[in-house]
Structures are given as structure tokens and as C-alpha cells.
Design a protein around this motif. Structure first.
Motif, PDB file in Angstrom:
ATOM      1  N   SER A   1       0.835  -1.198   0.000  1.00 21.85           N
ATOM      2  CA  SER A   1       0.000   0.000   0.000  1.00 21.85           C
ATOM      3  C   SER A   1       0.875   1.256   0.000  1.00 21.85           C
ATOM      4  O   SER A   1       2.052   1.195   0.335  1.00 21.85           O
ATOM      5  CB  SER A   1      -0.906  -0.006   1.230  1.00 21.85           C
ATOM      6  N   PRO A   2       0.285   2.389  -0.383  1.00 21.69           N
ATOM      7  CA  PRO A   2       1.066   3.638  -0.436  1.00 21.69           C
ATOM      8  C   PRO A   2       1.657   4.023   0.922  1.00 21.69           C
ATOM      9  O   PRO A   2       2.673   4.704   0.984  1.00 21.69           O
ATOM     10  CB  PRO A   2       0.033   4.670  -0.916  1.00 21.69           C
ATOM     11  N   GLN A   3       1.042   3.566   1.978  1.00 17.92           N
ATOM     12  CA  GLN A   3       1.526   3.949   3.305  1.00 17.92           C
ATOM     13  C   GLN A   3       2.758   3.161   3.725  1.00 17.92           C
ATOM     14  O   GLN A   3       3.309   3.404   4.800  1.00 17.92           O
ATOM     15  CB  GLN A   3       0.424   3.756   4.332  1.00 17.92           C
ATOM     16  N   GLY A   4       3.161   2.197   2.898  1.00 15.86           N
ATOM     17  CA  GLY A   4       4.394   1.452   3.197  1.00 15.86           C
ATOM     18  C   GLY A   4       4.227   0.399   4.271  1.00 15.86           C
ATOM     19  O   GLY A   4       3.117   0.123   4.727  1.00 15.86           O
ATOM     20  N   ILE A   5       5.359  -0.179   4.662  1.00 17.49           N
ATOM     21  CA  ILE A   5       5.305  -1.325   5.556  1.00 17.49           C
ATOM     22  C   ILE A   5       4.786  -0.956   6.932  1.00 17.49           C
ATOM     23  O   ILE A   5       4.891   0.180   7.380  1.00 17.49           O
ATOM     24  CB  ILE A   5       6.696  -1.981   5.718  1.00 17.49           C
ATOM     25  N   LEU A   6       4.209  -1.976   7.561  1.00 17.81           N
ATOM     26  CA  LEU A   6       3.760  -1.845   8.943  1.00 17.81           C
ATOM     27  C   LEU A   6       4.593  -2.838   9.752  1.00 17.81           C
ATOM     28  O   LEU A   6       4.782  -3.984   9.341  1.00 17.81           O
ATOM     29  CB  LEU A   6       2.270  -2.198   9.039  1.00 17.81           C
TER      30      LEU A   6
END
Ligand SMILES: [Mn+2]
Ligand SMILES: [Mn+2]
Ligand SMILES: [Zn+2]
Ligand SMILES: [Zn+2]
Lengths: 148, 148
Positions: B50-55
Motif C-alpha cells: 500500500s502507499p503507506q508502506g510497511i507496517l
DNA sequence: CCGCAAATGCAACCCTGTTGCAAACAGGTT
DNA sequence: AACCTGTTTGCAACAGGGTTGCATTTGCGG
């Protein structure tokens, strides 16, 4: 006069067409004494306490694999995702009732009052086994449920 | 005029009395888009794309724990003993009937005609879920049963 | 805007289960 | 009885899923 002690476990292994080895005999003995399915680590512990001393971890895994493959034992998952092993004769005694799986400690409790139904299947399907698994928290773990 | 976007996931979290945080919103979004139960690593992968990157791995575990605890998600085990997570709305659709697990192909079939009984438990025990798992061979696999 | 409990991120860790490989062994053959 | 060969054992190293400790950040009620 050959001193063949009529070892029932050795006979079971021979009947199943697998080699009779010390580790297999030891594991089979513990499994058939058990009243419930045991995890690998529970088996390891019980074996270590025996006069014959510890049995290698990996060997135990492989012995269990061979017993499952030849039909002398069964493998199931407990609620924590850990494998449990039980002898096939023990398994037969538990086929008719439900079991409670504690999600906290992994323990399994017989629910003899809940009988398993007859499978009602679409045409072409055949059932070998029906399990009712009730998941939740057991009486022993209930008090700890609030704890962090 | 505060620009409160009427985020349904935020609302769900508030209704469940847990803090509305970015990671929880992200996970809830992925879970409710999914049609089947996802493993931790599958979720991790989808989130990373996702655009928000890794979690963070651990944060994901803890987010999932909190969602399960507040009832917005459910945790089950797959056949390998790995946890899978699914949104409660998906789970609810399958809670009331039995499921057939084919031992040959691994496929799962809904047995809507077999309803799950009410759990009948000893004092102190609490049930969260009752599963009926019928194991055997499905219609598609039946013809192949003789094969090695 | 403050304050504090709750949640996050990162590193290190634990546990269950697996793989590679050399040495030991079961059980049949000569 | 000695031999042979594929199986099994034991040890070490590894893998993946899941957890714990702790300092830092953040949600959110006051
Ligand atoms: Mn039972
Ligand atoms: Mn279903
Ligand atoms: Zn318990
Ligand atoms: Zn099938």
C-alpha cells in the motif's frame, strides 16, 4: 529356546511393517499409557524421566512421523497450533464425543455429553471422521483471563 | 467546520472502545476487503504494497490481537497450524454450519445442512466458537482414491 | 493545551518444527 | 556368524511464526 519376550509394541510395529527400534518402542509405550493427546514437548519430558534417559528431539519428531504414517498414531492440532499425538487405540475412544480446546493453555477436555452427529453429506462425499471442536477458555485458565 | 470524513472503520473502532490509530485502520481495511482468512504474513505483504508502506511486524501482531479481543476480527488455525485472521462479518456467515475438509485436496466445503449444536460445557468453561469439521474425501477426489 | 495511559517501532528472543549429514543399526543374505 | 544395504539415529544448524522488553510517540479525555 529363543527368549522372545512377547512385546506387544514390537508386534504392533512388525505388523505395521516398520523396523522395531528402541526409540519407537519407547514412544509407543508412552503414547499408549496416555489418556489424552500429548505434544512433542510433553512426550520429550516423559521420555526424559524414564530410566532410559532423554531421546533426541529430532528423533522424536521422526519417530512420531513414522508412527502416524503407518497408522499406529494420529496427529492433531491443538488450539495454539501445536501438534498433539495420540495412539490410534486411544483415538478410537474419543471419536464419539466433542472436545473442548482451551485457547489459552492448549489443553483438551472431553465433552462426553456432546455426541458427534452423523455426517450429512452431499452425494459423492465420504466421511472418515467427524470432530466437534469447542474453542474457548477452560476453567483453570478463566481466572487468568483478565491478567495482562 | 471540522473535516470529519465519515470513516466507517474509525466508527467501528470507536464503537468497540479501542483507540483509532493508523495501523488499526489500515489492517481493518485490508481485512474487510478480503474474502478469505489471511495469515499474518499475507497481511504484512498486502500492507507493504500500500502507499503507506510497511507496517511493523510486531505492531501487526498486536493490532490483530486487539481487533480479535474487541470482536472486530476472528482468529482461526489453518491446516498447517498457522493463525489466520478474518473480519467478523465474514466469519459470521460460516459460524452456524459444519465444514467438510477433504483429506486429499485440502478443499473446504460448507455443509449448510449440518447445523452446529449449542455448546454444553462444565462449570467454569466458556466457549467462543464451536466448529464441526468433517474429514474425508470429497466428490471430486473420490474417483482418484485408489491412486498412489 | 496538558497529561497520561495506550499504542507503536525496533531489537532481541523463544518455541515448534525442519533439513543436512555422518555414524549406528535392523534385519535380511550368504 | 559375518556381511550388506537401506533405514534410522543423533547432533548441529536453520527457518518461520509468534512473543517480550523497552524507549518513544500518539490518541484522547480533561
Ligand atoms: Mn475425548
Ligand atoms: Mn461455510
Ligand atoms: Zn486451559
Ligand atoms: Zn477433495
Amino acid at each position: 529356546m529363543p527368549e522372545i519376550s512377547p512385546d506387544p509394541f514390537a508386534a504392533q510395529l512388525r505388523a505395521a511393517a516398520v523396523k522395531v527400534t528402541r526409540p519407537r518402542l519407547r514412544v509407543l509405550a508412552v503414547l499408549s499409557r496416555a489418556t489424552a493427546a500429548l505434544t512433542h514437548s510433553e512426550l520429550e519430558e516423559q521420555l526424559a524421566d524414564s530410566p532410559q534417559g532423554i531421546l533426541d528431539r529430532v528423533t522424536l519428531y521422526r519417530v512420531l512421523d513414522s508412527l502416524v504414517e503407518c497408522g499406529l498414531a494420529q496427529r492433531t492440532l491443538d488450539a495454539r497450533g501445536v501438534y498433539r499425538f495420540l495412539s490410534s487405540s486411544v483415538q478410537a475412544r474419543h471419536a464419539a464425543h466433542a472436545h473442548f480446546h482451551c485457547q489459552r493453555c492448549g489443553g483438551i477436555t472431553c465433552l462426553e455429553q456432546m455426541e458427534v452427529p452423523v455426517a450429512d453429506l452431499p452425494a459423492g462425499y465420504s466421511a472418515r471422521q467427524v470432530d466437534i471442536e469447542v474453542r474457548g477458555v477452560c476453567a483453570a485458565c478463566a481466572p487468568l483471563s483478565g491478567a495482562a
